[in-house]
Design a protein around this motif. Structure first.
Motif, PDB file in Angstrom:
ATOM      1  N   ASP A   6       1.205  -1.025   0.024  1.00  0.00           N
ATOM      2  CA  ASP A   6       0.168   0.136   0.525  1.00  0.00           C
ATOM      3  C   ASP A   6       0.726   1.253   0.335  1.00  0.00           C
ATOM      4  OD1 ASP A   6      -2.284   1.561  -0.005  1.00  0.00           O
ATOM      5  OD2 ASP A   6      -2.235   0.772   1.900  1.00  0.00           O
ATOM      6  N   GLN A   7       0.747   1.882  -1.125  1.00  0.00           N
ATOM      7  CA  GLN A   7       1.875   2.522  -1.542  1.00  0.00           C
ATOM      8  C   GLN A   7       3.910   2.946  -0.574  1.00  0.00           C
ATOM      9  OE1 GLN A   7      -0.089   6.311   0.278  1.00  0.00           O
ATOM     10  NE2 GLN A   7      -2.107   5.712  -1.574  1.00  0.00           N
ATOM     11  N   ASP A   8       3.567   3.342   0.372  1.00  0.00           N
ATOM     12  CA  ASP A   8       5.054   3.252   1.131  1.00  0.00           C
ATOM     13  C   ASP A   8       4.749   2.354   2.264  1.00  0.00           C
ATOM     14  OD1 ASP A   8       3.368   4.689   2.520  1.00  0.00           O
ATOM     15  OD2 ASP A   8       5.679   6.291   3.082  1.00  0.00           O
ATOM     16  N   ARG A   9       4.566   1.254   1.878  1.00  0.00           N
ATOM     17  CA  ARG A   9       4.149   0.785   2.792  1.00  0.00           C
ATOM     18  C   ARG A   9       3.918  -0.462   2.836  1.00  0.00           C
ATOM     19  NH1 ARG A   9       0.376   2.560   7.682  1.00  0.00           N
ATOM     20  NH2 ARG A   9       0.729   0.934   8.865  1.00  0.00           N
ATOM     21  N   VAL A  10       3.788  -1.978   4.037  1.00  0.00           N
ATOM     22  CA  VAL A  10       3.593  -3.468   3.630  1.00  0.00           C
ATOM     23  C   VAL A  10       2.908  -3.639   4.989  1.00  0.00           C
ATOM     24  CG1 VAL A  10       4.253  -5.962   3.240  1.00  0.00           C
ATOM     25  CG2 VAL A  10       5.828  -4.066   2.236  1.00  0.00           C
ATOM     26  N   ARG A  11       1.306  -3.662   4.058  1.00  0.00           N
ATOM     27  CA  ARG A  11       0.623  -4.101   5.904  1.00  0.00           C
ATOM     28  C   ARG A  11       0.303  -5.819   5.316  1.00  0.00           C
ATOM     29  NH1 ARG A  11      -2.363   0.486   6.905  1.00  0.00           N
ATOM     30  NH2 ARG A  11      -2.415   2.100   5.642  1.00  0.00           N
ATOM     31  N   ARG A  12       0.908  -6.579   6.845  1.00  0.00           N
ATOM     32  CA  ARG A  12      -0.042  -7.790   6.434  1.00  0.00           C
ATOM     33  C   ARG A  12      -1.145  -7.821   7.582  1.00  0.00           C
ATOM     34  NH1 ARG A  12       5.924  -6.869   6.658  1.00  0.00           N
ATOM     35  NH2 ARG A  12       6.901  -8.377   4.616  1.00  0.00           N
ATOM     36  N   ASN A  13      -2.565  -8.519   7.230  1.00  0.00           N
ATOM     37  CA  ASN A  13      -3.084  -8.750   7.820  1.00  0.00           C
ATOM     38  C   ASN A  13      -3.329 -10.166   7.804  1.00  0.00           C
ATOM     39  OD1 ASN A  13      -3.226  -6.142   8.137  1.00  0.00           O
ATOM     40  ND2 ASN A  13      -5.870  -5.820   7.640  1.00  0.00           N
ATOM     41  N   PRO A  14      -4.077 -10.823   9.251  1.00  0.00           N
ATOM     42  CA  PRO A  14      -4.349 -12.602   8.945  1.00  0.00           C
ATOM     43  C   PRO A  14      -5.972 -12.334   8.738  1.00  0.00           C
ATOM     44  CG  PRO A  14      -4.616 -11.702  11.309  1.00  0.00           C
ATOM     45  CD  PRO A  14      -4.045 -10.518  10.888  1.00  0.00           C
ATOM     46  N   TYR A  15      -6.279 -13.628   7.717  1.00  0.00           N
ATOM     47  CA  TYR A  15      -8.067 -13.617   7.378  1.00  0.00           C
ATOM     48  C   TYR A  15      -8.142 -14.786   7.488  1.00  0.00           C
ATOM     49  CZ  TYR A  15      -7.874  -8.996   5.698  1.00  0.00           C
ATOM     50  OH  TYR A  15      -7.540  -7.298   5.903  1.00  0.00           O
ATOM     51  N   SER A  16      -9.044 -15.492   8.037  1.00  0.00           N
ATOM     52  CA  SER A  16     -10.014 -16.745   7.700  1.00  0.00           C
ATOM     53  C   SER A  16      -9.764 -17.483   5.827  1.00  0.00           C
ATOM     54  CB  SER A  16     -10.636 -17.153   9.420  1.00  0.00           C
ATOM     55  OG  SER A  16     -10.535 -16.521   9.633  1.00  0.00           O
ATOM     56  N   ILE A  17      -9.043 -18.568   6.624  1.00  0.00           N
ATOM     57  CA  ILE A  17      -9.301 -18.987   4.881  1.00  0.00           C
ATOM     58  C   ILE A  17     -11.298 -19.819   5.555  1.00  0.00           C
ATOM     59  CG2 ILE A  17      -9.278 -21.021   3.214  1.00  0.00           C
ATOM     60  CD1 ILE A  17      -5.806 -20.273   4.699  1.00  0.00           C
ATOM     61  N   MET A  18     -12.432 -19.737   4.520  1.00  0.00           N
ATOM     62  CA  MET A  18     -13.491 -19.979   4.267  1.00  0.00           C
ATOM     63  C   MET A  18     -13.448 -21.087   3.308  1.00  0.00           C
ATOM     64  SD  MET A  18     -14.660 -17.125   2.413  1.00  0.00           S
ATOM     65  CE  MET A  18     -16.613 -17.983   1.455  1.00  0.00           C
ATOM     66  N   SER A  19     -12.527 -21.394   2.708  1.00  0.00           N
ATOM     67  CA  SER A  19     -13.276 -22.303   1.198  1.00  0.00           C
ATOM     68  C   SER A  19     -12.820 -23.394   2.073  1.00  0.00           C
ATOM     69  CB  SER A  19     -11.797 -21.934   0.813  1.00  0.00           C
ATOM     70  OG  SER A  19     -10.994 -22.025   0.740  1.00  0.00           O
ATOM     71  N   ASP A  20     -13.617 -24.850   1.116  1.00  0.00           N
ATOM     72  CA  ASP A  20     -13.486 -26.070   1.216  1.00  0.00           C
ATOM     73  C   ASP A  20     -11.963 -26.615   1.764  1.00  0.00           C
ATOM     74  OD1 ASP A  20     -13.621 -29.035   1.878  1.00  0.00           O
ATOM     75  OD2 ASP A  20     -15.294 -28.819   0.094  1.00  0.00           O
ATOM     76  N   PRO A  21     -11.679 -27.672   2.849  1.00  0.00           N
ATOM     77  CA  PRO A  21     -10.205 -28.091   2.591  1.00  0.00           C
ATOM     78  C   PRO A  21      -9.539 -28.646   2.406  1.00  0.00           C
ATOM     79  CG  PRO A  21     -11.234 -27.964   5.198  1.00  0.00           C
ATOM     80  CD  PRO A  21     -12.280 -27.762   3.770  1.00  0.00           C
ATOM     81  N   ALA A  22     -11.711 -29.199   1.475  1.00  0.00           N
ATOM     82  CA  ALA A  22     -10.629 -30.510  -0.271  1.00  0.00           C
ATOM     83  C   ALA A  22     -10.085 -29.584  -0.705  1.00  0.00           C
ATOM     84  CB  ALA A  22     -11.789 -31.611   0.748  1.00  0.00           C
ATOM     85  N   ASP A  23     -10.489 -28.647  -0.976  1.00  0.00           N
ATOM     86  CA  ASP A  23     -10.473 -28.186  -2.479  1.00  0.00           C
ATOM     87  C   ASP A  23      -8.762 -27.788  -2.433  1.00  0.00           C
ATOM     88  OD1 ASP A  23     -10.178 -26.879  -4.975  1.00  0.00           O
ATOM     89  OD2 ASP A  23     -11.500 -24.692  -4.574  1.00  0.00           O
ATOM     90  N   PRO A  24      -8.517 -28.117  -3.533  1.00  0.00           N
ATOM     91  CA  PRO A  24      -6.341 -28.024  -3.474  1.00  0.00           C
ATOM     92  C   PRO A  24      -5.913 -26.871  -3.968  1.00  0.00           C
ATOM     93  CG  PRO A  24      -6.996 -29.723  -4.419  1.00  0.00           C
ATOM     94  CD  PRO A  24      -8.597 -29.383  -4.317  1.00  0.00           C
ATOM     95  N   LEU A  25      -6.827 -26.110  -4.803  1.00  0.00           N
ATOM     96  CA  LEU A  25      -6.950 -25.737  -5.955  1.00  0.00           C
ATOM     97  C   LEU A  25      -6.589 -23.711  -5.365  1.00  0.00           C
ATOM     98  CD1 LEU A  25      -9.070 -27.147  -9.034  1.00  0.00           C
ATOM     99  CD2 LEU A  25      -6.601 -27.156  -8.484  1.00  0.00           C
TER     100      LEU A  25
END
Length: 321
Positions: free
Chosen positions: A50-69
């Protein structure tokens, strides 16, 4: 580069509005390979240039754990936040190249449980979407209670009700509907585990009520990633690196350490995992502890700080970094 979970170069495959506040993003690997496996409750850290800085935010993965794609996440826009959700909503488009972390799970299902009672509030529904897919695949016994402000902001409620019917219960604040938590907890069979994700007040309410009813602490699971608080700028000495850094008003201590080119470990960046715990060598001032990790005694000692979410006010702070 900070020593967080291993990184995955990805392409944004889809950007899908869910409602007026929530947007879903899907990531696929740039090399076309499969994503690392994960289990329901896992999160990924998204890097944003984001412009002159790097943001790192955690987000929950909501997709199917059986989906490898690919991995899907959903992000609620926060107009008064530090800017991560606004970056994702306003600047991220399909085809954009980004970097995310390997999945980390701090909110995993306890598969020894005979029943899983899932309690969600608002955007806290996202880890449960993956958990429900995992439980359905293994014929697990679960029940979801989902509290939302209004029907229009009930992300994925229609899909959940259509697919799981009697196992899903939706409560609307604008209709005065509320979970009867004491009655719900009191009526569960032996061996039930409770999982809660949502606003801070909801998590505290569930934990306090369960404790009052005699539920074992190990049967109550919660997830809350705290956003770093803004505050007065302050100066820090990094002893091992022999650097003096400035922490800005809207910058976390962890972000300032990273911006100075000093390696700092992390997994969640939300005060929950303990990975970034840092020893304090010297200080003259007051700590503003915001994490879930340190004990009250550790906070009072002045020996530790969690740089991902906590701050400092005073003259001198020297860290073992």
């Amino acid at each position: 580069m900070s020593a967080g979970a291993a990184k995955i170069p990805v392409t944004v495959a889809e950007v899908t509005p869910v409602n007026e506040l929530v947007t879903r993003f899907r990531f696929v690997r740039r090399d076309g390979g499969p994503m690392p496996t994960f289990s329901g409750g896992a999160h990924t850290v998204v890097e944003m240039n984001d412009q002159d800085r790097v943001r790192r935010n955690p987000y929950s993965i909501m997709s199917d754990p059986a989906d490898p794609l690919g991995y899907s996440i959903s992000i609620r826009r926060d107009d008064s936040g530090r800017g991560g959700s606004l970056f994702m909503h306003r600047q991220v488009r399909p085809g954009m190249e980004m970097v995310i972390s390997n999945p980390v799970n701090l909110f995993a299902l306890d598969l020894r449980a005979r029943k899983h009672l899932l309690l969600a509030g608002g955007i806290g529904i996202t880890p449960f979407l993956a958990q429900i897919k995992q439980l359905s695949a293994m014929n697990g016994n679960f029940e979801l209670h989902y509290s939302v402000r209004t029907p229009s902001l009930a992300s994925y409620a229609d899909e959940l009700v259509a697919n799981y019917r009697s196992r899903v219960h939706i409560y609307h604040d604008d209709r005065g509907e509320m979970i009867d938590l004491p009655g719900l907890l009191d009526g569960q069979p032996l061996g039930t585990h409770v999982y809660v994700c949502g606003p801070k007040g909801m998590i505290a309410w569930v934990r306090k009520t369960a404790a009052a009813l005699g539920w074992p602490r190990e049967s109550i699971h919660h997830e809350e990633f705290l956003a770093p608080a803004s505050g007065k700028p302050f100066e820090v000495m990094l002893a091992r690196s022999n650097k003096v850094i400035q922490v800005g008003e809207h910058q976390s201590l962890l972000e300032a350490i990273e911006a100075a080119g000093v390696e700092a470990p992390y997994l969640c960046r939300g005060g929950a995992c303990g990975q970034c715990e840092t020893d304090v060598l010297e200080y003259d001032g007051t700590f503003l502890h915001k994490d879930h990790w340190l004990t009250p005694a550790q906070c009072a000692s002045g020996d530790k700080i969690m740089p991902c979410v906590s701050r400092f006010e005073g003259k001198t702070l020297v860290l073992d970094r």
